[in-house]
Write an enzyme that holds these catalytic residues in place. Structure first.
Site, short mmCIF file in Angstrom:
data_model
loop_
_atom_site.label_atom_id
_atom_site.label_comp_id
_atom_site.label_asym_id
_atom_site.label_seq_id
_atom_site.Cartn_x
_atom_site.Cartn_y
_atom_site.Cartn_z
CG ASP A 32 76.18 22.94 47.49
OD1 ASP A 32 77.15 23.00 46.71
OD2 ASP A 32 75.00 23.14 47.13
CG HIS A 82 75.84 27.45 49.06
ND1 HIS A 82 74.98 27.36 47.99
CD2 HIS A 82 75.44 26.48 49.95
CE1 HIS A 82 74.11 26.39 48.21
NE2 HIS A 82 74.35 25.85 49.40
CG HIS A 86 71.80 26.86 53.20
ND1 HIS A 86 70.58 26.21 53.09
CD2 HIS A 86 72.61 26.25 52.30
CE1 HIS A 86 70.66 25.25 52.19
NE2 HIS A 86 71.89 25.25 51.69
CG HIS A 176 75.26 18.74 50.82
ND1 HIS A 176 74.46 18.06 49.94
CD2 HIS A 176 74.76 20.01 50.89
CE1 HIS A 176 73.51 18.86 49.49
NE2 HIS A 176 73.67 20.05 50.05
#
Length: 223
Positions: A32, A82, A86, A176
């Site tokens: 991510d 995504h 964020h 990540h």
């Protein structure tokens, strides 16, 4: 050697091949918040091990790293939405959620030529309203079977240990590529899991031909 009867031979020929992950021990590693300056090193490692992964990208980073985004796709990996910046989607208005999502999908399409077919809500934060809006956008919500919490650990040995502990057949592991220690942990992770018989695949491959509905949560959360 036993020779099958003619009818059995025809049946064997007519049977479609089993999906890849019905034949092999699969796992989906997902990364991510990129693309980021550490992502090329991760891609080099994945390529060395012939591993495929799924990257959930932030729209603002796709815009600033278009060539890196293209490389991710060109090397056979999957990309998902995504959001742009964020946020916790459950705390935004409907219009703000749609802007986060559509701006990111549009940015990805401009760079790779197609919109992403899935999304991951930041921090896994979703609810009935977010689910309804994702259904309108025809975007399934991809969560995970285990999170390494690598962004907290910031330690190669800890991240390696956690990833290996979370590994299971058809698992979806959250990592990540913005965490340098995660990237450094991947060679040992891949080498160890290879010895355990794992094949590293995208989320779509893991689904074995199943098509998710827009808004659907996968893997399903335990009740």
């Amino acid at each position: 050697m036993v020779v099958p009867a003619a009818a059995e031979t025809r049946k064997m020929a007519d049977d479609p091949p089993k999906p890849y992950c019905a034949r092999y021990k699969c796992i989906a590693l997902t990364f991510d918040d990129g693309p980021w300056p550490y992502t090329p090193e991760l891609l080099d490692t994945l390529k060395k091990h012939k591993a495929k992964a799924t990257f959930f990208l932030l729209g603002r980073k796709v815009v600033s790293r278009a060539e890196l985004t293209q490389r991710i796709v060109q090397e056979g990996h999957e990309v998902g939405n995504h959001t742009w910046s964020h946020p916790d989607l459950t705390k935004l208005s409907d219009d703000e959620i749609m802007e986060e999502m559509t701006s990111t999908s549009d940015a990805i399409e401009r760079v790779i030529g197609e919109k992403p077919a899935m999304m991951r809500p930041p921090n896994g934060a979703t609810d009935a309203r977010v689910t309804r809006l994702m259904a309108e956008l025809a975007l399934p919500q991809i969560l995970w079977t285990g999170s390494t919490l690598d962004w907290q650990a910031r330690d190669v040995a800890v991240i390696t240990k956690r990833t290996l502990k979370l590994a299971k057949r058809n698992g979806v592991i959250l990592l990540h590529d913005i965490v340098p220690e995660t990237v450094k942990a991947m060679p040992a992770v891949l080498k160890t899991l290879e010895k355990q018989g794992y094949h590293f695949v995208t989320v779509t491959t893991l689904l074995q031909g199943r098509e998710l509905e827009g808004g659907e949560i996968y893997p399903a959360r335990s009740k």
